[in-house]
Structures are given as structure tokens and as C-alpha cells.
Design a protein around this motif. Structure first.
Motif, mmCIF file in Angstrom:
data_model
loop_
_atom_site.group_PDB
_atom_site.id
_atom_site.type_symbol
_atom_site.label_atom_id
_atom_site.label_comp_id
_atom_site.label_asym_id
_atom_site.label_seq_id
_atom_site.Cartn_x
_atom_site.Cartn_y
_atom_site.Cartn_z
ATOM 1 N N LEU A 25 7.668 -23.495 2.616
ATOM 2 C CA LEU A 25 5.966 -24.240 3.903
ATOM 3 C C LEU A 25 6.745 -23.467 4.585
ATOM 4 N N LEU A 26 7.695 -22.751 5.516
ATOM 5 C CA LEU A 26 8.041 -22.144 6.572
ATOM 6 C C LEU A 26 7.051 -20.412 5.860
ATOM 7 N N MET A 27 7.456 -20.662 4.556
ATOM 8 C CA MET A 27 6.866 -18.669 4.446
ATOM 9 C C MET A 27 6.244 -18.809 4.437
ATOM 10 N N ASP A 28 4.955 -20.070 4.245
ATOM 11 C CA ASP A 28 3.163 -20.135 3.950
ATOM 12 C C ASP A 28 3.120 -20.539 5.964
ATOM 13 N N ALA A 29 3.507 -20.583 6.373
ATOM 14 C CA ALA A 29 3.198 -20.998 8.054
ATOM 15 C C ALA A 29 2.754 -19.093 8.169
ATOM 16 N N ILE A 30 4.638 -18.753 8.027
ATOM 17 C CA ILE A 30 4.724 -17.492 8.841
ATOM 18 C C ILE A 30 3.610 -16.752 8.281
ATOM 19 N N SER A 31 3.247 -16.470 7.105
ATOM 20 C CA SER A 31 2.426 -15.392 5.469
ATOM 21 C C SER A 31 0.943 -15.519 6.409
ATOM 22 N N ALA A 32 -0.047 -17.247 6.522
ATOM 23 C CA ALA A 32 -0.967 -17.179 7.535
ATOM 24 C C ALA A 32 -1.154 -16.491 8.881
ATOM 25 N N ALA A 33 -0.181 -16.733 9.586
ATOM 26 C CA ALA A 33 -0.259 -16.123 10.723
ATOM 27 C C ALA A 33 -0.258 -14.927 11.194
ATOM 28 N N LYS A 34 -1.860 -14.826 11.779
ATOM 29 C CA LYS A 34 -2.494 -13.001 11.617
ATOM 30 C C LYS A 34 -1.855 -12.489 13.063
ATOM 31 N N PHE A 35 -0.674 -13.569 13.850
ATOM 32 C CA PHE A 35 -1.149 -12.667 14.974
ATOM 33 C C PHE A 35 0.730 -11.985 14.969
ATOM 34 N N ILE A 36 1.084 -12.175 13.244
ATOM 35 C CA ILE A 36 2.214 -11.548 13.084
ATOM 36 C C ILE A 36 2.606 -10.536 12.346
ATOM 37 N N SER A 37 2.816 -9.262 11.979
ATOM 38 C CA SER A 37 2.754 -7.826 11.673
ATOM 39 C C SER A 37 3.043 -8.240 10.451
ATOM 40 N N ARG A 38 2.401 -7.003 9.124
ATOM 41 C CA ARG A 38 3.009 -7.648 7.930
ATOM 42 C C ARG A 38 4.556 -6.653 8.297
ATOM 43 N N ASN A 39 4.867 -5.957 8.809
ATOM 44 C CA ASN A 39 6.504 -5.566 8.866
ATOM 45 C C ASN A 39 7.218 -6.302 9.184
ATOM 46 N N GLU A 40 6.693 -7.241 10.332
ATOM 47 C CA GLU A 40 7.611 -8.388 10.556
ATOM 48 C C GLU A 40 7.715 -9.858 9.908
ATOM 49 N N THR A 41 6.535 -10.158 9.541
ATOM 50 C CA THR A 41 6.464 -10.901 7.906
ATOM 51 C C THR A 41 7.386 -10.619 6.776
ATOM 52 N N ASP A 42 7.175 -9.068 6.660
ATOM 53 C CA ASP A 42 8.391 -8.978 5.545
ATOM 54 C C ASP A 42 9.819 -9.376 5.950
ATOM 55 N N LEU A 81 11.253 -18.122 -4.470
ATOM 56 C CA LEU A 81 10.652 -17.459 -3.276
ATOM 57 C C LEU A 81 9.748 -16.597 -3.228
ATOM 58 N N THR A 82 9.798 -16.042 -3.987
ATOM 59 C CA THR A 82 9.354 -14.968 -4.575
ATOM 60 C C THR A 82 8.235 -13.919 -4.681
ATOM 61 N N ASN A 83 7.337 -15.240 -4.802
ATOM 62 C CA ASN A 83 5.643 -15.392 -5.004
ATOM 63 C C ASN A 83 5.492 -15.095 -3.425
ATOM 64 N N GLU A 84 4.439 -15.017 -3.377
ATOM 65 C CA GLU A 84 3.726 -15.368 -0.682
ATOM 66 C C GLU A 84 2.610 -15.875 -1.370
ATOM 67 N N LEU A 85 2.430 -16.316 0.186
ATOM 68 C CA LEU A 85 0.674 -16.815 0.274
ATOM 69 C C LEU A 85 0.233 -15.978 0.331
ATOM 70 N N HIS A 86 -1.231 -15.832 0.009
ATOM 71 C CA HIS A 86 -2.151 -14.531 0.318
ATOM 72 C C HIS A 86 -3.003 -15.493 0.937
ATOM 73 N N VAL A 87 -3.608 -14.875 2.395
ATOM 74 C CA VAL A 87 -4.455 -14.840 2.998
ATOM 75 C C VAL A 87 -5.671 -15.157 3.201
ATOM 76 N N ALA A 88 -6.554 -15.083 3.221
ATOM 77 C CA ALA A 88 -8.093 -15.068 1.844
ATOM 78 C C ALA A 88 -8.213 -13.755 3.504
ATOM 79 N N GLU A 89 -8.636 -14.159 4.159
ATOM 80 C CA GLU A 89 -8.667 -13.626 5.894
ATOM 81 C C GLU A 89 -8.131 -12.475 6.719
ATOM 82 N N PRO A 90 -7.893 -11.827 6.520
ATOM 83 C CA PRO A 90 -6.777 -10.878 7.153
ATOM 84 C C PRO A 90 -7.271 -10.453 8.444
ATOM 85 N N SER A 91 -6.018 -10.574 9.156
ATOM 86 C CA SER A 91 -6.323 -10.203 10.789
ATOM 87 C C SER A 91 -7.242 -8.890 10.534
ATOM 88 N N ALA A 92 -8.200 -8.721 11.423
ATOM 89 C CA ALA A 92 -8.309 -6.772 11.763
ATOM 90 C C ALA A 92 -7.802 -5.992 12.358
#
Length: 329
Positions: free
Chosen positions: A91-108, A126-137
Motif C-alpha cells: 500500500l505504501l509503495m502504491d501510494a508513492i507510485s501514484a503521487a504525481k508530485f514525486i519525481s521518478r528518481n525520488e520514487t525509485d 514487491l518488485t512489481n510496481e503500480l503503473h499510473v495511467a495519467e503520469p504528471s506532465a
């Protein structure tokens, strides 16, 4: 090059590290297993490891659980003090992956840290990650640091200064208020539609406003403190808003098509004042803020919603409906 023998303290710390990294309830270790994780040049005897594990088993500080199938059979051990279950880490990982304000490097980087909160075996789940349908532009602009700063200001009741603005059609960011600072009393942070908002009292206008954190620039916490209004209820305040637009409170009455019942429940909750009209529609009565956000929310459902009261909102909906109709003439 041969290492110097580990001290008793260093050896005990290594036993703790091994148990944390390589054991869990379904992956227990024998004394020989634990000993096998020590490098040969550490010069650690199996008897010393057995003594360390026995000490940990009796300790109330480091929770180690022993498992023994039958009397006389060797014991196996695992670390039993993890603060998170595997589904909680997910749940924590999915919440972080979905947060558009966190950069890709910071997410990793954060996901890698979370995986270290469990055993290496479980971390592989926990190696598979949530894929966000609408990443931040738009790239986040120091939002993580700003959010932390605002949390501290809210807790310590310090006035916050910042510049504010928005993007124009030229795709450049333009500061409002001629670039002058806004000075506010921060009351709380709200997460709405994948964005952070700061709800704050704006003394210059004697009103409570909300600011999108990603539009704030040069945020500073000042030394001056403020006394908050103890009667202000942040949850109640935001419940009456739409898309974080504030405004004058009105008594809304609107007729909805039955197919929108779950939409209305999602927005107003199961305790909302809803009356079944028995004709394929239901009536909603609610106290809400009159705002552009409310108008946009109602327009989203087209002809499946009809505003009945108040008249000012009815007139506003007619204006928007006419504009929409004229747009296609």
C-alpha cells in the motif's frame, strides 16, 4: 588480507543484521544457517553464534522467535519485529507510485527503502510496481521539501511567506500579485485530486483561502507565530468545497438521475440527505460552497442533474448551459 576477529559486540550486530535480512515467519534459519552468512575471514565460531542467538531469544529488545518441530530437534529462528506486513508495504509503495508530485528518481529511491523494511525473500514480492495511467506532465518543483516545510509551520503555528502564480498560454509560469509575497496563517494541508493544497487564513482579506502547493514559490517560514481559531474545523471546511474552490455557503437542492447515486455517495457520504423520488431520480439537499468548482462538478453530469435551489445557482447553470449550446451553433 585477513581481517581482525570481530569483537563480541560486532558479532552480535552481524547476527542481528542476518536475522533481519534473511529470516521471516516462513523462512526460518538454523544456527548453522546463520553462521554460514559470516565471511570466513571474520573468524567467527559457531558456538559464539549460538550464544548470541540464545541471548537474543531471551531479550525483550530484539524480538527473535524460535521454532522447534519436535523435542530434541534443532531449533530454527526468525526475526519477529517487523512493523509492517507485506500488504501494508505494498500500500505504501502504491501510494508513492501514484503521487504525481514525486519525481521518478525520488520514487525509485523511496521504493528501494521500503523493500528494506522486510526480509530479502519477501522483498522479491514487491518488485512489481503500480503503473499510473495519467503520469504528471509537469515536473515537481521542490514539492516534497515544501510540504515538509508547511507541515512544520502548521505544527509550530508560524506565519508562512511565499509567492504564488500559475501557467499562462505561453506555457510560462507567471507570478500573481506582481510577485509580492503572500503572508498567511497555515491551518492545514489537504490532498485533493492528486494535488496538495494549503488551507490558510489570509489576514489582508480577512478570509480563509486555499493555495495549490505546486503553484507556490520561494516558501519561507517566518519567526512570527499566530494564534489559530480553535473553532475552525478543517475537515468540515473542505467537505463543503468542490475541487478546493471556496465560496459563500448555500443550501443546495438538486435532482439527480438514479444512475448517479454512487457518484453522490462518493462525494457526500452515506449520511447525505437523499430522498428517492420514485421516478428514476432522487433529491439531494446539502450545505456547500457556491463556487466555480461546484458549477463544474454539476456540469460534468449534463442533463442527469437539475438544480432546483438556490436561484443564484439555477441562473448560473442556465448561463453555462447556454454558453455550451452556443459553442456548437
Amino acid at each position: 588480507m585477513t581481517r581482525n576477529p570481530l569483537t563480541a559486540r560486532e558479532r552480535l550486530l552481524e547476527v542481528i543484521r542476518i536475522l533481519e535480512a534473511f529470516s521471516d515467519e516462513d523462512d526460518v534459519l538454523s544456527i548453522h544457517d546463520i553462521h554460514s552468512y559470516f565471511d570466513g575471514d571474520m573468524q567467527v565460531g559457531i558456538g559464539a553464534v549460538r550464544d548470541d542467538v540464545a541471548a537474543l531469544e531471551e531479550s525483550i529488545v530484539f524480538p527473535v522467535t524460535s521454532v522447534q518441530e519436535k523435542t530434541g530437534m534443532p531449533k530454527h529462528y526468525y526475526y519477529d519485529g517487523r512493523p509492517f506486513e507485506i500488504h501494508e508495504l505494498r500500500l505504501l509503495m502504491d501510494a508513492i507510485s501514484a503521487a504525481k508530485f514525486i519525481s521518478r528518481n525520488e520514487t525509485d529511491r523511496l521504493l528501494m527503502k521500503i523493500r528494506k523494511l522486510t526480509s530479502r525473500r519477501l522483498a522479491k514480492q514487491l518488485t512489481n510496481e503500480l503503473h499510473v495511467a495519467e503520469p504528471s506532465a509537469q515536473d515537481a518543483v521542490e514539492i516534497v521539501a515544501t510540504v515538509q516545510l508547511l507541515h512544520e509551520a502548521i505544527h509550530d503555528k508560524h506565519i508562512v511567506a511565499f509567492q504564488y502564480g500559475r501557467y499562462g498560454t505561453d506555457l510560462n509560469f507567471h507570478l500573481s500579485n506582481e510577485g509580492q509575497d503572500y503572508l498567511v496563517h497555515p491551518l492545514g494541508l489537504v490532498w485533493n485530486n492528486d494535488r496538495y493544497y494549503l488551507v490558510a487564513y489570509f489576514p489582508s482579506a480577512d478570509e480563509i483561502r486555499q493555495y495549490r502547493v505546486d503553484r507556490m514559490r520561494s516558501v519561507r517560514v517566518r519567526d512570527e507565530q499566530f494564534i489559530p481559531d480553535h473553532y475552525f474545523d478543517l475537515q468540515e471546511y473542505t467537505r463543503k468545497m468542490f475541487h478546493m474552490f471556496g465560496g459563500e455557503l448555500i443550501s443546495l437542492e438538486a435532482k439527480f438521475a438514479d444512475k448517479l447515486i454512487n457518484i453522490v455517495i462518493d462525494r457526500f457520504g452515506l449520511d447525505a440527505n437523499i430522498q428517492d423520488n420514485g421516478d428514476g431520480t432522487f433529491l439531494l439537499k446539502a450545505q456547500v460552497a457556491m463556487s466555480e468548482g461546484l458549477v463544474r462538478w454539476i456540469l460534468r453530469w449534463g442533463g442527469d442533474v437539475k438544480v432546483i435551489h438556490p436561484q443564484q445557482l439555477v441562473s448560473r447553470m442556465k448561463e453555462e448551459a447556454k454558453k455550451l449550446y452556443d459553442q456548437y451553433q
